[in-house]
Design a protein around this motif. Sequence first.
Motif, PDB file in Angstrom:
ATOM      1  N   VAL A  76       0.866  -1.422   0.150  1.00 49.46           N
ATOM      2  CA  VAL A  76       0.137  -0.084   0.375  1.00 49.46           C
ATOM      3  C   VAL A  76       0.839   1.041   0.465  1.00 49.46           C
ATOM      4  N   GLU A  77       1.761   1.172   1.014  1.00 48.62           N
ATOM      5  CA  GLU A  77       3.277   2.449   0.663  1.00 48.62           C
ATOM      6  C   GLU A  77       3.607   2.720   0.012  1.00 48.62           C
ATOM      7  N   LYS A  80       0.798   3.717  -3.694  1.00 51.72           N
ATOM      8  CA  LYS A  80      -0.029   5.011  -3.044  1.00 51.72           C
ATOM      9  C   LYS A  80       0.232   5.563  -3.999  1.00 51.72           C
ATOM     10  N   ASN A  81       0.887   6.412  -4.046  1.00 52.58           N
ATOM     11  CA  ASN A  81       1.001   7.253  -5.232  1.00 52.58           C
ATOM     12  C   ASN A  81       1.001   7.362  -6.573  1.00 52.58           C
ATOM     13  N   GLN A  87      -7.089   1.844  -9.953  1.00 51.67           N
ATOM     14  CA  GLN A  87      -7.245   1.689  -8.750  1.00 51.67           C
ATOM     15  C   GLN A  87      -8.055   0.664  -8.029  1.00 51.67           C
ATOM     16  N   LYS A  90      -5.290  -0.898  -6.200  1.00 50.86           N
ATOM     17  CA  LYS A  90      -4.842  -0.439  -5.174  1.00 50.86           C
ATOM     18  C   LYS A  90      -5.663  -0.670  -3.918  1.00 50.86           C
ATOM     19  N   ASN A  91      -7.562  -0.558  -4.157  1.00 50.67           N
ATOM     20  CA  ASN A  91      -8.071  -1.018  -3.451  1.00 50.67           C
ATOM     21  C   ASN A  91      -8.497  -2.728  -3.199  1.00 50.67           C
ATOM     22  N   HIS A  94      -5.387  -2.467  -0.027  1.00 50.70           N
ATOM     23  CA  HIS A  94      -5.821  -2.369   0.787  1.00 50.70           C
ATOM     24  C   HIS A  94      -6.461  -2.644   1.755  1.00 50.70           C
TER      25      HIS A  94
END
Length: 171
Positions: A76-77, A80-81, A87, A90-91, A94
């Motif tokens: 995640v870290e 994240k950017n 997306q 990324k979900n 998480h």
Amino acid sequence: PEEDDIRSRRRQNHAAEDHGIEMNHTGHSRRRRYSEDEDDCSEDEDRTFRIRDHFHVGEVSNLICLVAMIIGITLVEIFKNDNRVPQHAKNFLHVFRAMGLFSVSGGVTNWLAVKMLFDRIPGLIGSGVITSQFKEIRQTVKNVVLETFFETEYLEEYMHRKSGEFLAAFQ
């Protein structure tokens, strides 16, 4: 109480040794290998490595959850950017991180609860209740089993039901 606990562990260790099981300092067991001569026994040193010989299954489970949590937090870290990652990915990361966090917190909570039931921890009220109340708990369980399973009405109903099933199998 501590002396009774030590005596109980010694009795368990002797009983286990009679069946070819060696208990280590944590209470886990390890099988011994016997040769043709019953007096000559040795530990399985040449045997392949097995996790369950060295760790309790709960410890392995908590370790796997910890690794999943660390991987989730790290990924995640890292991403994240990063705009190249979709997306939905990324979900998923998480969700993976949350699964790791929740499983670790649940594992640690369960470990602490079991530890508190059996071991007396200074300063924690209610810890060691199983060992301190063992005789009362044993008597209560015995009474419940005898009153529930060996009650006349229950046994009659059970025997009637089972005899019907038994006779139906022959028809």
